[in-house]
Design a protein around this motif. Structure first.
Motif, PDB file in Angstrom:
ATOM      1  N   PRO A   1       0.835  -1.198   0.000  1.00 18.68           N
ATOM      2  CA  PRO A   1       0.000   0.000   0.000  1.00 18.68           C
ATOM      3  C   PRO A   1       0.874   1.254   0.000  1.00 18.68           C
ATOM      4  CG  PRO A   1       0.118  -0.916   2.199  1.00 18.68           C
ATOM      5  CD  PRO A   1       0.850  -1.878   1.298  1.00 18.68           C
ATOM      6  N   ILE A   2       0.312   2.349  -0.447  1.00 20.48           N
ATOM      7  CA  ILE A   2       1.001   3.639  -0.442  1.00 20.48           C
ATOM      8  C   ILE A   2       0.331   4.513   0.608  1.00 20.48           C
ATOM      9  CG2 ILE A   2       1.648   5.671  -1.797  1.00 20.48           C
ATOM     10  CD1 ILE A   2       1.422   3.901  -4.307  1.00 20.48           C
ATOM     11  N   VAL A   3       1.087   4.904   1.607  1.00 22.04           N
ATOM     12  CA  VAL A   3       0.541   5.665   2.733  1.00 22.04           C
ATOM     13  C   VAL A   3       1.164   7.053   2.736  1.00 22.04           C
ATOM     14  CG1 VAL A   3       0.273   5.761   5.239  1.00 22.04           C
ATOM     15  CG2 VAL A   3       0.299   3.544   4.067  1.00 22.04           C
ATOM     16  N   ARG A   4       0.308   8.068   2.827  1.00 23.24           N
ATOM     17  CA  ARG A   4       0.794   9.447   2.944  1.00 23.24           C
ATOM     18  C   ARG A   4       0.939   9.804   4.417  1.00 23.24           C
ATOM     19  NH1 ARG A   4      -1.673  13.073  -1.739  1.00 23.24           N
ATOM     20  NH2 ARG A   4      -2.466  11.494  -3.164  1.00 23.24           N
ATOM     21  N   THR A   5       2.066  10.407   4.756  1.00 23.09           N
ATOM     22  CA  THR A   5       2.288  10.832   6.138  1.00 23.09           C
ATOM     23  C   THR A   5       2.928  12.219   6.175  1.00 23.09           C
ATOM     24  OG1 THR A   5       4.510   9.876   6.265  1.00 23.09           O
ATOM     25  CG2 THR A   5       2.674   8.458   6.922  1.00 23.09           C
TER      26      THR A   5
END
Length: 344
Positions: A254-258
């Motif tokens: 998954p690609i998670v923005r933080t």
């Protein structure tokens, strides 16, 4: 060895890693069972001493490994890698804070690229970790890479065992951060987090360097900056090109923005890490990775021992005779090498 069975710390001995330093000299006895018992009771000083023993490659190293082994295998290992400037240290700090809020005991191994003599900075910035300095549920150790390639220190696997045996639920391993060749962490971690940031070209660079192949979770940090959407699109496009994550039943990272500096997105990041942990358990991939990790470590130790034994024959009459036979055309280098190995 002392009369009471203790090992004298510091005598130079054979090392288990290809770039390990020689042990320091000294006469202080090391009571390994006592150190391990104190470490399991949560004594930070004992944990630090055990990690120092494996880093220094002293004569107690084998005893330490034997004493730790029955108490290991429970910790979840998270690796963090990525190019400089993407916020690995800030993300590590945010993850520690969130894990502690959930009641987890946390260990951190931050590999420092600086000189082993100067010590270097803890996680690149000691100030950021002051919130955890007095927390008995957090153990933080900065380790010098000492020229070891791959983004880790040679003693990282042994240090992981120390923190595992000391009761850490999660161990975070942060790589040096010197570029895109830091793939060794993927062979050490249960879950590898690859961090990128907008405006650094990491999306396409990662695809070219193969970093996407080692990522279990992709983290677009500093997602409040311009270009975050484009970075996410680049990563999704790179994923669409294929790779080990596209097979039937494979895990798709998954690609998670933080925004780690504010803690934004960290809870979702931990949710994805937990989802990956469940997938590892259910698919059998977790057991396969840990077996492969042990196999690599055994191989590294065996190869180091072989190098040391070969070093013992340098300048010997046997090697000189074989070299003379090659020069005289009586044998070839491969047969000579076979005879040398057989003699070992």
């Amino acid at each position: 060895m002392t009369p009471d069975g203790h090992v004298l710390e510091g005598t130079a001995v054979a090392t288990p890693g290809p770039a390990a330093p020689r042990g320091r000299r000294g006469r202080r006895a090391v009571d390994v069972p006592d150190l391990v018992a104190r470490a399991r009771d949560g004594e930070a000083r004992a944990v630090a001493r055990l990690i120092s023993l494996v880093e220094d490659a002293g004569p107690a190293l084998r005893d330490v490994a034997a004493a730790l082994t029955p108490h290991t295998g429970s910790a979840q290992v998270l690796g963090l890698t990525g190019a400089p400037g993407v916020g690995k240290s800030t993300t590590t700090t945010a993850l520690v804070r969130a894990l502690r809020a959930a009641g987890r005991r946390v260990g951190v191994l931050a590999v420092d690229p600086s000189s082993p003599f100067s010590g270097g900075a803890l996680l690149g910035d000691r100030v950021r970790m002051q919130d955890h300095a007095g927390d008995p549920g957090v153990f933080i150790r900065s380790m010098a890479s000492r020229g070891h390639l791959g983004g880790l220190a040679w003693a990282t696997p042994q240090a992981l065992r120390v923190l595992d045996a000391a009761g850490c639920d999660v161990v975070l391993v942060e790589t040096v951060g010197v570029g895109q060749s830091e793939l060794e962490v993927a062979s050490l971690a249960d879950t590898t987090l690859v961090l990128v940031a907008p405006g650094m070209g990491d999306g396409i660079q990662a695809a070219k360097a193969g970093i996407l192949e080692v990522a279990d979770v992709l983290v677009v940090n500093k997602a409040d900056r311009d270009g975050a959407d484009r970075t996410v699109r680049d990563l999704r496009y790179a994923q669409s090109l294929g790779g080990r994550h596209t097979g039937p039943g494979a895990w798709r990272p998954p690609i998670v923005r933080t925004v780690a500096s504010r803690g934004d997105g960290v809870d979702r990041l931990l949710d994805e890490v937990e989802a990956h942990r469940r997938w590892l358990a259910g698919s059998g991939e977790g057991a396969r990775r840990r077996t492969e990790r042990a196999a690599r470590e055994i191989e590294a130790i065996a190869l180091t021992g072989l190098r040391e034994r070969i070093g013992e024959v340098r300048g010997s009459a046997a090697l000189a005779a074989l070299a003379g036979a090659v020069v005289a055309g009586e044998t070839d280098p491969y047969r000579a090498a076979d005879r040398l190995l057989a003699s070992l």
